[in-house]
Scaffold this active site. Structure first.
Site, short mmCIF file in Angstrom:
data_model
loop_
_atom_site.label_atom_id
_atom_site.label_comp_id
_atom_site.label_asym_id
_atom_site.label_seq_id
_atom_site.Cartn_x
_atom_site.Cartn_y
_atom_site.Cartn_z
N ARG A 168 0.74 -1.18 0.26
CA ARG A 168 -0.16 -0.09 -0.12
C ARG A 168 0.94 1.25 -0.01
O ARG A 168 1.56 1.57 1.04
CB ARG A 168 -1.05 -0.06 1.23
N ASP A 457 -3.73 3.70 14.21
CA ASP A 457 -3.13 4.29 13.27
C ASP A 457 -3.52 5.50 12.74
O ASP A 457 -4.39 6.21 13.68
CB ASP A 457 -3.14 3.27 12.11
#
Length: 575
Positions: A168, A457
């Site tokens: 990613r 996150d």
């Protein structure tokens, strides 16, 4: 300088080179990055400007909708996406995590079917993390990855079958300030984080991955429109042509994690159809996008404490049901999201609670038709796999569940007023604590942090600080009867800080400044990571006074001010 004179475009490195950095930043790799920027940087800029225009429209009362001009794509039932590629046939459990050497080895030994190698929300984009993450991935693909801790413990890849790597890269909005693109007119600006992450990984690993029986696969984050998906598709086409790889070798899975993208799922699949494997329900960023998009639309759009916003909340349920139905209609895999609960091997009670929460979450996803799901911890893989095994059996997916009976409307996706729940002082305190603790971790270079037995996150920190901004803006009153304002947040902030262990090297002082700038001021930065990266992260952190964007004359209200300038730091300098 004569701006009419053309120069060969190039990438300049503006940060120190550590051990083996030259391997990733080779002349060939930098030349490839320059070619990518020469062809696509200007379109990236235009699409980011279009994002801002669209958000202003919504802030002024125009709700997103399914696009009439692309109805022909949705009505044509004949087209399909490319679908699975070698190593992506069975995706029932995927593990997510950053790309430092230790975490990479843990992921490769985890037993998951896929590893989302995350250079985005789970990675703090320090210069070291960006380059050394690429080195970790390259060594893993070459079969030579190892790590020795400061205590002398050795880590090696021992699994007979390792997960398929799906990398990613950073989203279109993020820059890489340690690399500068110098265009044909000699102008210099920070490189695109997306193009840097994709370009380095593709250049060094694409052919080697194909030779090993898999391929260059990517998760695409933060997309807001099918035009942004088309840009990625064009990048893939160019990259494959550049190295002589057959068109269609790349596979992409798109995270549907923004509100505008939820209204363009089929269009996104269509634009990427020759390279697309599926969509993912990026639940936490999706919540962040909703709060961000409707933050100044009035008190009726205020959402409750984030702990009360579950996947059974009606508007979240509509979003996931639409995603599954859309994917299966087009032959794409639908990948579920990540429960934030994680086990604690030192606390059996916490672990038992995490297992129960994750079991419920994955049972719901498998029952709803998802073909796979995410976990953030190796101990959760058997839990998630058991739920998907119970539904899938020996089948690699459940694409045959087309959900033709599913009819999700725009009103269903926008049913925020019916979310229920309440705003509490505990919720305010939790958002302050999460923002401070996560940002402090991120500034130290750790992008995935276990906080109070939850995996946090950048996405969850964005939810927390955005809720604070929205509650202050709308003068929300808590269930206990206290009005949420800057003074209350300052008081609770000081209480939170007083309970945290401090060290001489911690970054809490900077985290306090970030909290002030992204949650407590009338200006609303589109992404806290953009502001914090520019001002506090990197080889030479800048001071606030030298990085504050120019603003127009002071508007009549804080809300109008936020609409006009609140997201300008997302936009790069024009090229």
């Amino acid at each position: 300088m004569n701006t009419n004179e053309e120069h060969e475009p190039r990438i300049e490195v503006t940060a120190p080179l550590g051990e083996r950095y030259d391997e990733m930043l080779s002349a060939g790799a930098l030349g490839f990055l320059a070619d990518l920027h020469d062809r696509f940087a200007s379109r990236r800029h235009d699409l980011l400007a279009e994002r801002m225009r669209r958000r202003v429209e919504i802030a002024n009362g125009r709700d997103p909708q399914f696009m009439p001009e692309t109805a022909w794509i949705r009505q044509d039932l004949t087209w399909r996406v490319a679908g699975a590629a070698p190593g992506l046939e069975d995706r029932r459990v995927e593990i997510t995590g950053p790309t430092d050497r230790k975490m990479s080895i843990n992921a490769l030994n985890s037993g998951a079917r896929v590893w989302l190698a995350d250079q985005e929300d789970a990675t703090s984009p320090t210069w070291a993390n960006v380059v050394e993450g690429q080195l970790s991935l390259h060594d893993a693909i070459c079969g030579i990855l190892s790590f020795t801790s400061a205590e002398g413990k050795e880590y090696r890849v021992t699994a007979e079958r390792t997960p398929t790597i799906v990398m990613r890269p950073r989203g279109w909005h993020l820059a890489e300030k340690h690399l500068h693109f110098v265009d044909r007119q000699g102008r210099s600006l920070p490189a695109s984080g997306s193009l840097v992450d994709f370009g380095l990984y593709f250049w060094h690993n694409a052919q080697r991955l194909v030779d090993a029986g898999r391929g260059p696969y990517f998760y695409l984050p933060k997309i807001e429109s099918h035009e942004e998906a088309r840009l990625w598709n064009d990048v893939f086409v160019f990259a494959q042509q550049r190295i002589g790889m057959p068109r269609g070798t790349v596979r992409a899975t798109v995270l549907i994690e923004t509100l505008p993208a939820a209204f363009q799922m089929e269009e996104i699949l269509y634009q990427l159809r020759e390279h697309c494997a599926g969509l993912n329900a990026g639940r936490w960023d999706y919540l962040f996008s909703i709060i961000k998009t409707y933050r100044s639309r009035g008190s009726e759009y205020v959402l409750p404490d984030r702990t009360q916003l579950t996947m059974t909340t009606p508007f979240m349920r509509a979003y996931t049901e639409l995603l599954v139905a859309t994917c299966h209609r087009r032959g794409a895999y639908a990948i579920g999201g990540m429960s934030a609960f994680i086990p604690n091997r030192r606390d059996p009670e916490v672990t038992e609670r995490a297992f129960a929460k994750v079991t419920d979450d994955k049972r719901r996803e498998a029952g709803d038709g998802f073909d796979g799901t995410w976990v953030a911890h190796p101990d959760l893989i058997p839990i998630a796999q058991a739920e998907f095994d119970a539904v899938l059996g020996e089948r690699p997916n459940q694409l045959e569940r087309t959900r033709d009976d599913m009819h999700v409307t725009a009103s269903d996706l926008l049913a925020f007023k019916g979310a229920g729940g309440e705003v509490t002082l505990a919720g305010v305190r939790d958002d302050i604590a999460v923002t401070l603790r996560y940002v402090e971790s991120w500034l130290r270079g750790v992008g995935a942090a276990a906080i109070d037995n939850l995996m946090e996150d950048a996405a969850t920190a964005e939810i927390a600080r955005s809720q604070l901004w929205q509650w202050i803006e709308n003068e929300t009153v808590t269930a206990e009867g206290e009005r949420i304002d800057v003074e209350l947040v300052h008081r609770l902030r000081d209480e939170v800080l007083g309970q945290l262990p401090r060290t001489a090297s911690d970054r809490f002082d900077d985290a306090v400044k970030v909290l002030e700038q992204v949650a407590l001021r009338p200006e609303y930065p589109a992404f806290l990571t953009v502001m914090a990266y520019t001002r506090y992260l990197g080889e030479t952190p800048t001071t606030e006074s030298t990085t504050q964007p120019e603003t127009p004359a002071q508007p009549k209200s804080a809300r109008e001010h936020a609409r006009l300038v609140g997201e300008r730091d997302e936009l790069p300098i024009a090229v």
